[in-house]
Design a protein around this motif. Sequence first.
Motif, short mmCIF file in Angstrom:
data_model
loop_
_atom_site.label_atom_id
_atom_site.label_comp_id
_atom_site.label_asym_id
_atom_site.label_seq_id
_atom_site.Cartn_x
_atom_site.Cartn_y
_atom_site.Cartn_z
N GLN A 1 43.29 -20.88 10.23
CA GLN A 1 42.46 -20.64 11.41
C GLN A 1 41.31 -21.62 11.53
O GLN A 1 40.68 -21.71 12.56
CB GLN A 1 41.94 -19.20 11.40
CG GLN A 1 43.04 -18.19 11.68
CD GLN A 1 42.53 -16.77 11.58
OE1 GLN A 1 41.37 -16.53 11.30
NE2 GLN A 1 43.42 -15.82 11.80
N VAL A 2 41.04 -22.36 10.46
CA VAL A 2 39.99 -23.37 10.53
C VAL A 2 40.31 -24.38 11.62
O VAL A 2 39.45 -24.78 12.40
CB VAL A 2 39.83 -24.08 9.17
CG1 VAL A 2 38.91 -25.28 9.29
CG2 VAL A 2 39.30 -23.10 8.14
N SER A 3 41.57 -24.79 11.71
CA SER A 3 41.96 -25.76 12.74
C SER A 3 42.10 -25.10 14.10
O SER A 3 41.67 -25.64 15.11
CB SER A 3 43.28 -26.43 12.35
OG SER A 3 43.11 -27.20 11.18
N SER A 4 42.71 -23.92 14.16
CA SER A 4 42.99 -23.30 15.45
C SER A 4 41.74 -22.86 16.18
O SER A 4 41.76 -22.68 17.39
CB SER A 4 43.93 -22.10 15.28
OG SER A 4 43.32 -21.10 14.49
N SER A 5 40.64 -22.68 15.47
CA SER A 5 39.40 -22.24 16.12
C SER A 5 38.59 -23.39 16.69
O SER A 5 37.64 -23.18 17.43
CB SER A 5 38.55 -21.46 15.14
OG SER A 5 38.12 -22.29 14.09
N ARG A 6 38.94 -24.63 16.34
CA ARG A 6 38.22 -25.77 16.88
C ARG A 6 38.46 -25.88 18.37
O ARG A 6 39.53 -25.56 18.88
CB ARG A 6 38.65 -27.05 16.18
CG ARG A 6 38.01 -27.22 14.82
CD ARG A 6 38.56 -28.38 14.04
NE ARG A 6 38.61 -29.62 14.82
CZ ARG A 6 39.11 -30.75 14.35
NH1 ARG A 6 39.61 -30.78 13.13
NH2 ARG A 6 39.13 -31.83 15.09
N GLU B 1 31.14 -16.86 21.39
CA GLU B 1 30.12 -17.60 20.66
C GLU B 1 30.64 -18.96 20.24
O GLU B 1 31.80 -19.13 19.89
CB GLU B 1 29.69 -16.81 19.42
CG GLU B 1 28.48 -17.39 18.71
CD GLU B 1 27.90 -16.43 17.68
OE1 GLU B 1 26.80 -16.71 17.18
OE2 GLU B 1 28.55 -15.42 17.37
N VAL B 2 29.76 -19.96 20.28
CA VAL B 2 30.12 -21.33 19.92
C VAL B 2 29.14 -21.83 18.87
O VAL B 2 27.93 -21.60 18.97
CB VAL B 2 30.09 -22.26 21.14
CG1 VAL B 2 30.57 -23.66 20.76
CG2 VAL B 2 30.95 -21.70 22.27
N GLY B 3 29.66 -22.51 17.84
CA GLY B 3 28.80 -23.04 16.80
C GLY B 3 29.38 -24.28 16.17
O GLY B 3 30.56 -24.59 16.35
N LYS C 1 32.91 -28.31 16.23
CA LYS C 1 32.65 -27.20 17.15
C LYS C 1 33.78 -26.17 17.09
O LYS C 1 34.95 -26.51 17.18
CB LYS C 1 32.51 -27.75 18.57
CG LYS C 1 31.92 -26.80 19.57
CD LYS C 1 31.85 -27.43 20.94
CE LYS C 1 31.16 -28.77 20.90
NZ LYS C 1 31.10 -29.41 22.22
N ARG C 2 33.39 -24.89 16.95
CA ARG C 2 34.36 -23.82 16.91
C ARG C 2 33.91 -22.66 17.80
O ARG C 2 32.74 -22.56 18.17
CB ARG C 2 34.58 -23.34 15.47
CG ARG C 2 35.37 -24.35 14.65
CD ARG C 2 35.64 -23.87 13.23
NE ARG C 2 36.65 -24.69 12.60
CZ ARG C 2 36.41 -25.86 12.02
NH1 ARG C 2 35.18 -26.35 12.00
NH2 ARG C 2 37.38 -26.56 11.48
N VAL C 3 34.86 -21.78 18.11
CA VAL C 3 34.60 -20.73 19.10
C VAL C 3 35.27 -19.43 18.66
O VAL C 3 36.29 -19.46 17.97
CB VAL C 3 35.10 -21.16 20.50
CG1 VAL C 3 36.61 -21.36 20.48
CG2 VAL C 3 34.68 -20.18 21.57
#
Length: 379
Positions: A42-47, A169-171, A191-193
């Motif tokens: 999920q590290v990649s899919s959340s970008r 939320e975005v960070g 950037k992830r969401v």
Amino acid sequence: MKKTMMMALALAGTLTAGSASAADYVTGGLAQSYMTYTTVGQVSSSRTSAYSGVGSLFVSTVSTATTGLGGLCTGSLIGSGTVLTAAHCLETNPNDPITSIAFYLPSFGDRSAASKIFTASAFAVNPDYEASGGLIGGHDVALFTITGDTSAYDKYGIFTGNPLQQYTEVGTGTIGGPQGTNVGVANDYRKRVGSNIYEYYGNQVFSDVGAGVVMYDFDDGTAAHDVFGRIGGNSQLGVANEAAASPGDSGGPAFIDGKIATVTSFGITGAVFTGYCGGNSIDPYNKSGSTAVTRDLSQCTNSSIGELGGNTLLSYNLDFINGYLNGTVATMAPVPEPATWLMMLLGFGVIGFGMRSTKRRMDAKFEMKIKRLTAGLPA
């Protein structure tokens, strides 16, 4: 990615834990905003490549200007030259003033030929921040002015409606896993969401948290780790793409109806209500990522499930925000840039050449990062 329909939210009223004090946890270093990813995948899919007006800010001070050290936060454009972030990201120390604020679009981790770095010419921290209790007071908001053309980037309005609902939320900070940030995943600061639900105002959870704070818990689909369900009877086991903040996300935006409702401020382990983490606690993992029962609460906040987050409402800070945009708020300018300071210090003979090779690292006080959770949620 699994998706679920937004769950109905029925506010349970003031929690029985409402008499608890948050100040001790803040001053003791227990109040940070840390949460988690479920799987490394999920590290990649959340970008995300969306939210072009959200990026990283890197803050240098006199003590760090010549070393490459500094603090990492997240910010968002609310005007052509105005960036919104958290007050604690730009909190100034008279003995160690800020020398520069760099704003990276798309993020600190996406530095390439296509990225843009803007510099701040002026900034202001909400004057009510310190007086109201800092992180927990409801005034953890700051703004800064950047120079350069921002016409290619999104600008966002401010949400002023009822915040007790689902948000996005975005960070741009750190990443982690279900046991916390210690999961063997290298941080890339991109950037992830993700999503979550604001369930309570801060003063309904802690006696000394301001009404300008809204709070969420970080769920994994089980009642055992549902903080608000266990301490307040408001059972809500999670939403699709459940998310929360961690180091580097401070000041990052939470969107409702396409507008910014809050900025990321702090988080606290659910262990403050049970007296320990690990074992059968609300917060099942201690700082080392193990389930060993831990009664030293300073060893419990670790970016894991079963923790709380508190974000600051922009609607509670409109006078400050509008005053800044209208030019009626007093601002500060960064002190001379690092190169200038270096020349001055070299003149006094106090800088060693070895300092030039010091590796860049992030100040954990300013770090927060988006995590997402999909496992265990209803299909």
